[in-house]
Design an enzyme around this catalytic site. Structure first.
Site, PDB file in Angstrom:
ATOM      1  N   ASN A 122       0.907  -1.249  -0.100  1.00  0.00           N
ATOM      2  CA  ASN A 122       0.070  -0.007   0.024  1.00  0.00           C
ATOM      3  C   ASN A 122       0.783   1.382   0.046  1.00  0.00           C
ATOM      4  O   ASN A 122       2.089   1.210   0.048  1.00  0.00           O
ATOM      5  CB  ASN A 122      -0.894   0.082   1.263  1.00  0.00           C
ATOM      6  CG  ASN A 122      -0.073  -0.026   2.448  1.00  0.00           C
ATOM      7  OD1 ASN A 122       0.779   0.562   2.582  1.00  0.00           O
ATOM      8  ND2 ASN A 122      -0.836  -0.529   3.396  1.00  0.00           N
TER       9      ASN A 122
ATOM     10  N   CYS B 256      -7.518  -2.331  -6.750  1.00  0.00           N
ATOM     11  CA  CYS B 256      -6.782  -2.434  -5.696  1.00  0.00           C
ATOM     12  C   CYS B 256      -8.011  -2.090  -4.638  1.00  0.00           C
ATOM     13  O   CYS B 256      -8.821  -2.882  -4.481  1.00  0.00           O
ATOM     14  CB  CYS B 256      -5.606  -1.563  -5.651  1.00  0.00           C
ATOM     15  SG  CYS B 256      -6.137   0.268  -6.223  1.00  0.00           S
TER      16      CYS B 256
ATOM     17  N   ARG C 202      -1.428  12.865  -2.986  1.00  0.00           N
ATOM     18  CA  ARG C 202      -0.314  12.101  -2.941  1.00  0.00           C
ATOM     19  C   ARG C 202       0.911  12.695  -2.887  1.00  0.00           C
ATOM     20  O   ARG C 202       2.120  12.516  -2.501  1.00  0.00           O
ATOM     21  CB  ARG C 202      -0.360  11.180  -3.983  1.00  0.00           C
ATOM     22  CG  ARG C 202      -1.258  10.046  -4.086  1.00  0.00           C
ATOM     23  CD  ARG C 202      -1.215   9.052  -2.857  1.00  0.00           C
ATOM     24  NE  ARG C 202      -2.433   8.059  -2.757  1.00  0.00           N
ATOM     25  CZ  ARG C 202      -3.380   8.397  -1.960  1.00  0.00           C
ATOM     26  NH1 ARG C 202      -3.277   9.013  -1.138  1.00  0.00           N
ATOM     27  NH2 ARG C 202      -4.256   7.300  -1.937  1.00  0.00           N
TER      28      ARG C 202
END
Length: 602
Positions: free
Chosen positions: A312, A374, A420
């Site tokens: 992850n 995912c 991110r």
């Protein structure tokens, strides 16, 4: 405070790693003016001592604009200068206090997102760093201070509009869509079905709008399985989505089960649909505790579930942190291999590449449609689908095609760039930050090393993309999804990174590129074939940097330029001789066979 008058703009303005001397990783410059972009203004400047980890203390001055930090040294010949776009800065900390003892113990520590740190010492006077610290913090983290990103103030003009590179309908048509098995749906045109998906989606022809809504209710964040890529010959599809909301009770959804079966039936080549879950099995099981999970093969009897064991975002963040610790500022030669191994960075690259190879091989050789997900379908899923598409489709290996791939699979499908990367946000410890896109580009670089003639773009192209992933000079990577970009009018108010690249395309072109249609690339993902990308991760260390430019590539470029010059002169010669040839062919006394055909040997 410095004035904000703007010197004459230089299109090659210093940024990150421009105008270096051949021998080291520091910029050396003689020019007294600070080159600035249109729309860039000077905010403040200050005398400092740059604590260079390679050459020791360097006296000079830092200039802070609304776009970058610029350092200009003194007392050295040639002058040492460098620039850091403020968007690259992750953290600014005060070093020492008013009572600190020791030379150069008072100043600022700056941590960057691009594998380097900076330290500046200031005179130990009352509040001597207050203004520079406040200005740097304000403009490096505009979101935390109610300011706009520099991209919205950037007044650069380019000959081509980079926002026009990607048009969803054009890309669908290139893939032969719609057809009798697939249709384009406008169900998400106002982002009502899924606020992190693009407005146009491709779904199975026989799935109704009501079917899509019911499936969305069973998928995390409403991210239903939609088409990413269709094989032009065997009609196998790459689908992307998020995890099913199975939960601890093992809930089932007949609409979701039927929808995946419809996907399987679209190509008619195999009896099984392959579902690639990017996560390790144990993580997928753990997600059931928070309402997520994975497809139970009892509920999906015509599907095969494969876990790809990619870790992850938190594991990847820690891995990059360890990598930075061993490459900057100094590399310890005696323990280099063991230190690199301890970061696990190349192991993660291997797992991502291995997963993408499995996806590509299943589609091309197995002639089977695949579903990739995912947890939420915007991190590892994007890595896998885009890398598999790069392996399968040579169009994406061109400069424009790669831009389309990034716009499509990453930007339009809601990879959370803002979260991110942490654009404009001072919260450097945010748990959402992770180098997912950097990993993808690293994987592309690994492929380009193994297939040096297969990609139209070069290494500089990939590094430029990563530099502007952080810089906030362009609107390309700003915000988390298209919903927010539309709201902020990013396309109307900011320039695109692809505009810059198209205006200087020769800089980003691989001279060894050979166009090959329908060639599938299967890179070798074993640790023996993977390398640390030295020219990116260790580019700030002048003792480690590889020779630039590459002498072989440089010589090849010279030969190409020479060939182009010969071809141009030959064409001019043919044009100038054309009237003479025409006259001679009509003259009885001058037979045409006496005039030899002029040809180029190239």
């Amino acid at each position: 405070m410095a004035t904000s008058s703007t010197p004459k703009y230089n299109s090659n303005s210093l940024e990150n790693s421009v105008r270096r001397s051949p021998g080291d990783g520091i910029n050396h410059e003689q020019n007294d003016e600070i080159s600035r972009l249109p729309g860039e203004t000077l905010i403040t400047d200050k005398e400092v001592i740059y604590m260079c980890p390679f050459y020791g203390p360097v006296k000079g001055r830092i200039y802070v604009t609304n776009y970058k930090l610029y350092f200009k040294g003194e007392e050295m010949e040639p002058l040492i200068t460098f620039a850091v776009p403020l968007g690259v800065i992750a953290r600014i900390e005060k070093m020492g206090g008013a009572s600190s003892r020791g030379e150069n113990s008072y100043g600022l520590d700056i941590t960057c997102k691009d594998m380097r740190n900076l330290r500046f010492a200031l005179k130990q006077e009352v509040h001597s760093r207050k203004q520079i610290f406040e200005d740097l913090t304000k403009y490096a983290f505009p979101l935390s201070h109610g300011l706009l990103f520099f991209a919205f103030q950037n007044e650069e003009k380019f000959p081509e509009n980079g926002w026009a590179v990607y048009d969803a309908m054009t890309e669908f048509r290139r893939q032969g869509l719609p057809n009798d098995q697939w249709r384009i749906t406008f169900i998400n045109r106002n982002y009502e079905l899924c606020d992190t998906y693009p407005p146009l989606l491709v779904v199975p022809y026989s799935a109704s709008e009501e079917d899509l809504k019911r499936v969305a209710a069973f998928r995390s964040r409403n991210r239903i399985p939609v088409l990413s890529w269709l094989h032009p010959e065997n009609q196998s599809a790459i689908m992307r989505c998020s995890q099913p909301l199975v939960g601890m009770s093992g809930k089932r959804n007949k609409d979701d089960e039927r929808y995946l079966d419809i996907i399987r039936e679209t190509n008619g080549q195999t009896s099984k649909l392959t579902i690639y879950d990017a996560r390790p099995n144990v993580n997928a099981v753990a997600n059931k505790a928070t309402g997520g999970g994975y497809e139970n093969e009892d509920a999906y009897p015509n599907a095969e579930l494969v876990f790809l064991d990619i870790h992850n975002i938190h594991v990847m963040r820690e891995s990059l942190k360890k990598l930075k610790d061993i490459v900057y500022p100094n590399v310890e030669e005696s323990h280099w291999l063991s230190s690199l191994e301890s970061t696990h960075w190349l192991e993660h690259i291997k797992l991502v590449l291995t997963g993408a190879i499995q996806v590509a091989d299943k589609v091309a050789s197995g002639k089977s449609s695949v579903v990739v997900h995912c947890s939420d379908g915007w991190d590892r899923t994007a890595q896998l689908t885009s890398l598999a598409m790069l392996m399968l489709d040579s169009y994406y290996r061109t400069i424009v095609g790669f831009e389309v791939l990034v716009q499509k699979e990453w930007i339009s499908f809601g990879h959370k760039f803002s979260s991110r990367i942490g654009h404009g946000d001072k919260n450097h410890a945010d748990a959402d930050r992770s180098p997912i896109f950097l990993q993808f580009i690293d994987c592309v670089w690994q492929m380009s090393k193994q297939f040096p003639t297969a990609f139209e773009f070069n290494e500089h192209f990939l590094i430029t993309i990563l530099d502007h992933l952080y810089s906030c000079r362009f609107g390309t990577f700003l915000y988390n999804c298209e919903t927010i970009r539309d709201k902020e009018k990013v396309r109307e108010k900011t320039p695109s990174l692809w505009s810059l690249i198209s205006s200087e395309k020769s800089k980003y072109t691989n001279p060894f590129y050979t166009k090959e249609l329908n060639r599938v690339l299967y890179p070798v993902a074993s640790m023996r074939h993977l390398e640390l990308w030295v020219n990116y991760y260790i580019r700030w260390n002048p003792r480690i940097r590889q020779q630039q430019p590459n002498p072989v590539e440089q010589r090849y470029m010279e030969l190409l330029a020479l060939r182009d010059d010969y071809v141009r002169r030959l064409e001019e010669l043919q044009i100038s001789n054309s009237p003479k040839i025409n006259r001679s062919t009509t003259s009885p006394s001058s037979p045409s066979q006496m005039m030899p055909q002029v040809q180029t040997p190239f």
